[in-house]
Design a protein around this motif. Structure first.
Motif, PDB file in Angstrom:
ATOM      1  N   VAL A   1      -4.038  16.560  52.483  1.00 19.24           N
ATOM      2  CA  VAL A   1      -5.456  16.211  52.521  1.00 19.24           C
ATOM      3  C   VAL A   1      -5.790  15.188  51.440  1.00 19.24           C
ATOM      4  O   VAL A   1      -6.595  14.274  51.665  1.00 19.24           O
ATOM      5  N   ARG A   2      -5.161  15.307  50.276  1.00 14.36           N
ATOM      6  CA  ARG A   2      -5.389  14.299  49.221  1.00 14.36           C
ATOM      7  C   ARG A   2      -4.906  12.934  49.668  1.00 14.36           C
ATOM      8  O   ARG A   2      -5.558  11.904  49.390  1.00 14.36           O
ATOM      9  N   GLU A   3      -3.771  12.877  50.354  1.00 14.31           N
ATOM     10  CA  GLU A   3      -3.256  11.602  50.852  1.00 14.31           C
ATOM     11  C   GLU A   3      -4.170  11.035  51.932  1.00 14.31           C
ATOM     12  O   GLU A   3      -4.373   9.811  52.010  1.00 14.31           O
ATOM     13  N   ILE A   4      -4.733  11.898  52.767  1.00 12.54           N
ATOM     14  CA  ILE A   4      -5.688  11.447  53.773  1.00 12.54           C
ATOM     15  C   ILE A   4      -6.914  10.835  53.104  1.00 12.54           C
ATOM     16  O   ILE A   4      -7.390   9.754  53.490  1.00 12.54           O
ATOM     17  N   ALA A   5      -7.447  11.534  52.096  1.00  6.56           N
ATOM     18  CA  ALA A   5      -8.622  11.020  51.380  1.00  6.56           C
ATOM     19  C   ALA A   5      -8.321   9.676  50.730  1.00  6.56           C
ATOM     20  O   ALA A   5      -9.153   8.759  50.741  1.00  6.56           O
ATOM     21  N   LYS A   6      -7.114   9.540  50.174  1.00  4.77           N
ATOM     22  CA  LYS A   6      -6.717   8.287  49.525  1.00  4.77           C
ATOM     23  C   LYS A   6      -6.662   7.150  50.550  1.00  4.77           C
ATOM     24  O   LYS A   6      -7.133   6.038  50.290  1.00  4.77           O
ATOM     25  N   ALA A   7      -6.097   7.421  51.734  1.00  2.22           N
ATOM     26  CA  ALA A   7      -6.003   6.399  52.775  1.00  2.22           C
ATOM     27  C   ALA A   7      -7.385   5.992  53.273  1.00  2.22           C
ATOM     28  O   ALA A   7      -7.654   4.807  53.508  1.00  2.22           O
ATOM     29  N   GLU A   8      -8.290   6.954  53.407  1.00  2.00           N
ATOM     30  CA  GLU A   8      -9.633   6.639  53.897  1.00  2.00           C
ATOM     31  C   GLU A   8     -10.425   5.859  52.846  1.00  2.00           C
ATOM     32  O   GLU A   8     -11.187   4.951  53.190  1.00  2.00           O
ATOM     33  N   ASN A   9     -10.268   6.220  51.585  1.00  4.39           N
ATOM     34  CA  ASN A   9     -10.933   5.459  50.524  1.00  4.39           C
ATOM     35  C   ASN A   9     -10.452   4.016  50.504  1.00  4.39           C
ATOM     36  O   ASN A   9     -11.247   3.075  50.331  1.00  4.39           O
ATOM     37  N   LYS A  10      -9.158   3.830  50.687  1.00  3.59           N
ATOM     38  CA  LYS A  10      -8.576   2.487  50.683  1.00  3.59           C
ATOM     39  C   LYS A  10      -9.129   1.668  51.844  1.00  3.59           C
ATOM     40  O   LYS A  10      -9.450   0.477  51.692  1.00  3.59           O
ATOM     41  N   PHE A  11      -9.252   2.289  53.013  1.00  5.73           N
ATOM     42  CA  PHE A  11      -9.787   1.590  54.179  1.00  5.73           C
ATOM     43  C   PHE A  11     -11.256   1.224  53.967  1.00  5.73           C
ATOM     44  O   PHE A  11     -11.692   0.117  54.292  1.00  5.73           O
TER      45      PHE A  11
END
Length: 261
Positions: free
Chosen positions: A201-211
């Protein structure tokens, strides 16, 4: 040539976020005889757009998608452990999956992340039909018809429990329609992995923030570049010209900003 029914169905599929009812009203006015045949189009639209409904006696909305369908036109919700038929006839339902512990952990972790990053959203975690993967879905809608715009963020992630790898797609659809029509529809494919549900979930949040940061930069570039080039520049006075009074302007002083000669 496509049939009238297929053409009308395509209108439903292309409806902007929050504007399906407007499209339906247009269809009723233009092709009233086709409305009765649109049930499959509505079903497909709701599943693809991750439409949300509130079940009787509940204040929380649940997701509709192709990942939580059951037989007989029903859907299920992992959080409330209920199955439902659109927004009615709710019944208890526990998904038959060997990944029940992972589903529960992901629900807990994703709930905290969604609350932190989205002001209003709904999410779901569902085992796929083959039980070989777990679907993690999120939808966040923001409707502002009084300001002539609506938007939707959709995230779809598939987790392979055998190696904790995740593939996903983030989709953003925004429609602005004051005195015209501007629509942005974009998506981003992502891949990641994690050793635990919390890390995933942390990696998902990181990817969405980057996008989101990339979108912000793109909007800034468009505003200062392409969009600015489309607009008529203001005079050096930085005031709009009142064309109905143009005959009374003193060219140098009132428009050019200098002294009249």
């Amino acid at each position: 040539m496509a049939s009238k029914s297929a053409t009308v169905s395509s209108f439903v599929q292309s409806a902007p976020p929050g504007e399906l009812s407007n499209v339906v009203e247009d269809i009723k006015a233009l092709a009233p005889d086709e409305v009765r045949s649109l049930e499959p189009a509505f079903k497909k639209y709701n599943e693809e757009q991750y439409s949300t409904v509130k079940l009787p006696g509940s204040s929380e909305a649940v997701l509709i998608s192709a990942y939580n369908t059951l037989n007989g036109g029903r859907y299920f919700d992992s959080i409330s452990q209920k199955s439902f038929e659109t927004a009615s006839n709710a019944q208890s339902h526990t998904p038959d999956t060997r990944h029940a512990d992972i589903v529960r952990s992901l629900l807990k972790s994703f709930s905290a992340a969604a609350t932190e990053h989205f002001p209003s959203s709904r999410f779901g975690v569902f085992p796929t039909d083959s039980d070989s993967s777990i679907a993690i879905l999120l939808v966040a809608n923001k409707y502002s018809p009084q300001n002539f715009w609506n938007g939707r963020w959709r995230s779809t992630y598939l987790l392979d429990p055998t190696n904790n790898s995740v593939t996903g797609t983030i989709k953003v659809d925004v429609h602005y329609y004051e005195d015209g029509n501007v629509r942005m529809s974009t998506n981003k494919k992502v891949e990641m992995s994690g050793s635990s549900p919390d890390e995933i979930v942390r990696e998902i949040a990181k990817a969405e923030n980057k996008f989101q940061e990339a979108l912000n930069r793109a909007f800034s570039t468009l505003a200062e570049g392409s969009f600015k080039g489309l607009r008529r520049q203001l005079p050096v006075t930085r005031q709009r010209v009142e064309w109905e009074k143009i005959a009374g302007y003193r060219l140098g002083q009132d428009i050019g900003g200098g002294r009249s000669k």
